[in-house]
Design an enzyme around this catalytic site. Sequence first.
Site, PDB file in Angstrom:
ATOM      1  N   ASN A   1      54.351  16.906  11.129  1.00 51.39           N
ATOM      2  CA  ASN A   1      55.366  16.880  12.184  1.00 51.39           C
ATOM      3  C   ASN A   1      56.319  15.732  11.871  1.00 51.39           C
ATOM      4  OD1 ASN A   1      56.874  16.669  14.496  1.00 51.39           O
ATOM      5  ND2 ASN A   1      55.155  16.094  15.828  1.00 51.39           N
ATOM      6  N   TRP A   2      57.506  16.066  11.410  1.00 46.41           N
ATOM      7  CA  TRP A   2      58.461  15.022  11.005  1.00 46.41           C
ATOM      8  C   TRP A   2      59.158  14.360  12.188  1.00 46.41           C
ATOM      9  CZ3 TRP A   2      61.560  15.640   5.810  1.00 46.41           C
ATOM     10  CH2 TRP A   2      60.644  15.653   4.748  1.00 46.41           C
ATOM     11  N   LYS A   3      58.960  14.914  13.384  1.00 45.93           N
ATOM     12  CA  LYS A   3      59.602  14.348  14.592  1.00 45.93           C
ATOM     13  C   LYS A   3      61.112  14.178  14.328  1.00 45.93           C
ATOM     14  CE  LYS A   3      55.160  12.431  15.782  1.00 45.93           C
ATOM     15  NZ  LYS A   3      54.353  11.436  16.467  1.00 45.93           N
TER      16      LYS A   3
ATOM     17  N   HIS B   1      53.945  18.962  22.581  1.00 47.98           N
ATOM     18  CA  HIS B   1      53.635  17.649  21.998  1.00 47.98           C
ATOM     19  C   HIS B   1      53.707  16.590  23.101  1.00 47.98           C
ATOM     20  CE1 HIS B   1      53.746  14.022  19.623  1.00 47.98           C
ATOM     21  NE2 HIS B   1      53.254  14.736  18.625  1.00 47.98           N
TER      22      HIS B   1
ATOM     23  N   GLU C   1      54.846  13.735  23.169  1.00 51.05           N
ATOM     24  CA  GLU C   1      56.136  13.042  23.291  1.00 51.05           C
ATOM     25  C   GLU C   1      57.107  13.867  24.139  1.00 51.05           C
ATOM     26  OE1 GLU C   1      56.681  12.446  19.098  1.00 51.05           O
ATOM     27  OE2 GLU C   1      55.072  10.958  19.113  1.00 51.05           O
TER      28      GLU C   1
ATOM     29  N   GLU D   1      45.471  15.880  20.064  1.00 56.05           N
ATOM     30  CA  GLU D   1      46.117  14.620  19.703  1.00 56.05           C
ATOM     31  C   GLU D   1      45.960  13.617  20.853  1.00 56.05           C
ATOM     32  OE1 GLU D   1      49.352  15.386  16.478  1.00 56.05           O
ATOM     33  OE2 GLU D   1      50.273  15.482  18.451  1.00 56.05           O
TER      34      GLU D   1
ATOM     35  N   GLY E   1      50.631   7.275  16.218  1.00 61.34           N
ATOM     36  CA  GLY E   1      51.499   6.216  15.715  1.00 61.34           C
ATOM     37  C   GLY E   1      50.962   4.812  15.922  1.00 61.34           C
TER      38      GLY E   1
ATOM     39  N   SER F   1      47.321   9.321  13.869  1.00 60.32           N
ATOM     40  CA  SER F   1      47.022   8.311  12.836  1.00 60.32           C
ATOM     41  C   SER F   1      46.148   8.841  11.698  1.00 60.32           C
ATOM     42  CB  SER F   1      46.400   7.061  13.464  1.00 60.32           C
ATOM     43  OG  SER F   1      47.336   6.436  14.332  1.00 60.32           O
TER      44      SER F   1
ATOM     45  N   GLY G   1      51.769  12.981  11.680  1.00 58.34           N
ATOM     46  CA  GLY G   1      53.106  12.471  11.962  1.00 58.34           C
ATOM     47  C   GLY G   1      53.616  11.629  10.805  1.00 58.34           C
ATOM     48  N   GLY G   2      53.594  10.306  10.986  1.00 55.67           N
ATOM     49  CA  GLY G   2      54.185   9.364  10.036  1.00 55.67           C
ATOM     50  C   GLY G   2      53.824   9.610   8.575  1.00 55.67           C
TER      51      GLY G   2
HETATM   52  P1  13P Z   1      50.991   9.968  13.682  1.00 52.25           P
HETATM   53  O1  13P Z   1      50.278  10.709  12.547  1.00 52.25           O
HETATM   54  O2  13P Z   1      52.205   9.251  13.221  1.00 52.25           O
HETATM   55  O3  13P Z   1      50.030   9.166  14.472  1.00 52.25           O
HETATM   56  O4  13P Z   1      51.548  11.127  14.668  1.00 52.25           O
HETATM   57  C1  13P Z   1      50.712  12.143  15.084  1.00 52.25           C
HETATM   58  C2  13P Z   1      51.528  13.177  15.767  1.00 52.25           C
HETATM   59  O5  13P Z   1      52.082  12.940  16.827  1.00 52.25           O
HETATM   60  C3  13P Z   1      51.678  14.484  15.111  1.00 52.25           C
HETATM   61  O6  13P Z   1      52.220  15.425  15.969  1.00 52.25           O
END
Ligand code: 13P
Length: 251
Positions: free
Chosen positions: A12-14, A98, A100, A168, A174, A213, A234-235
């Site tokens: 997920n590149w957000k 998600h 967020e 999640e 993050g 993470s 994510g990251g």
């Molecule tokens: P991180 O891997 O950066 O913790 O993010 C997880 C995430 O929100 C994937 O959707």
Amino acid sequence: MASAPRPLVAGNWKMNGLKASRAELGKIIEGAKANPVACDLMICPPATLLESFATVALGSPVAIGAQDCHAEPVGAFTGDISAEMLRDAGASAVIVGHSERRATHRESDADVKAKASAAARAGLMAILCIGETREEREAGATLARIERQLDGSLPDTLDAQKLVIAYEPVWAIGTGLTPTVKDVAEVHAFIRKRLLKGNERTGGAVRILYGGSVKPANARELMGVADVNGALVGGASLKAEDFLGIAAAYR
Ligand code: 13P
């Protein structure tokens, strides 16, 4: 009991990525071709990059997904994008619910359910995210929250080709923090049980991803937990080396 579903490692590149990021996608594709893994791979870039990423990834081992959709197929919804439009741009999946978006766009379980249903309508696979906050975990309310989210947001009919669940924990996103293997196992077993309720045939085939993470250093341990059928990253998915290092848990 049916065999475990083929795992999925999705990135997920957000809100990250410009046209120049096609080079990173290229590296992911080349790496996946050179060292095949026993899992499905997907990158979910921002909507602006969907079409060009889908073109680059066509015929490769990497599928392209989107990060959100509107529940309606067309209409006066300024700034929104429908599941049909995402499919038209080349996406084969879409993340819905998600944390967020639940937090910053006030998305409810009912909204998420409508989006998951819209994805199925458009022929997309929905990656439906659920997870507890730190306060809920500390209050011992994790499973109750997960149950509420599943009850409120699962589509009425389960189709394992059109639905993936991503667990999640909000506090693990993050932050570099991850739940213990025991805690991940407990939540994933709980989700599996709920999926199987009334859906003995399909409930076992729906993939349940862990997200929060995930890094190359912890992927093998997390992916080794029962009923963890892949990761939503994510990251670490922004760098080909790290993303492929996580997928290597399935080599
Ligand atoms: P991180 O891997 O950066 O913790 O993010 C997880 C995430 O929100 C994937 O959707």
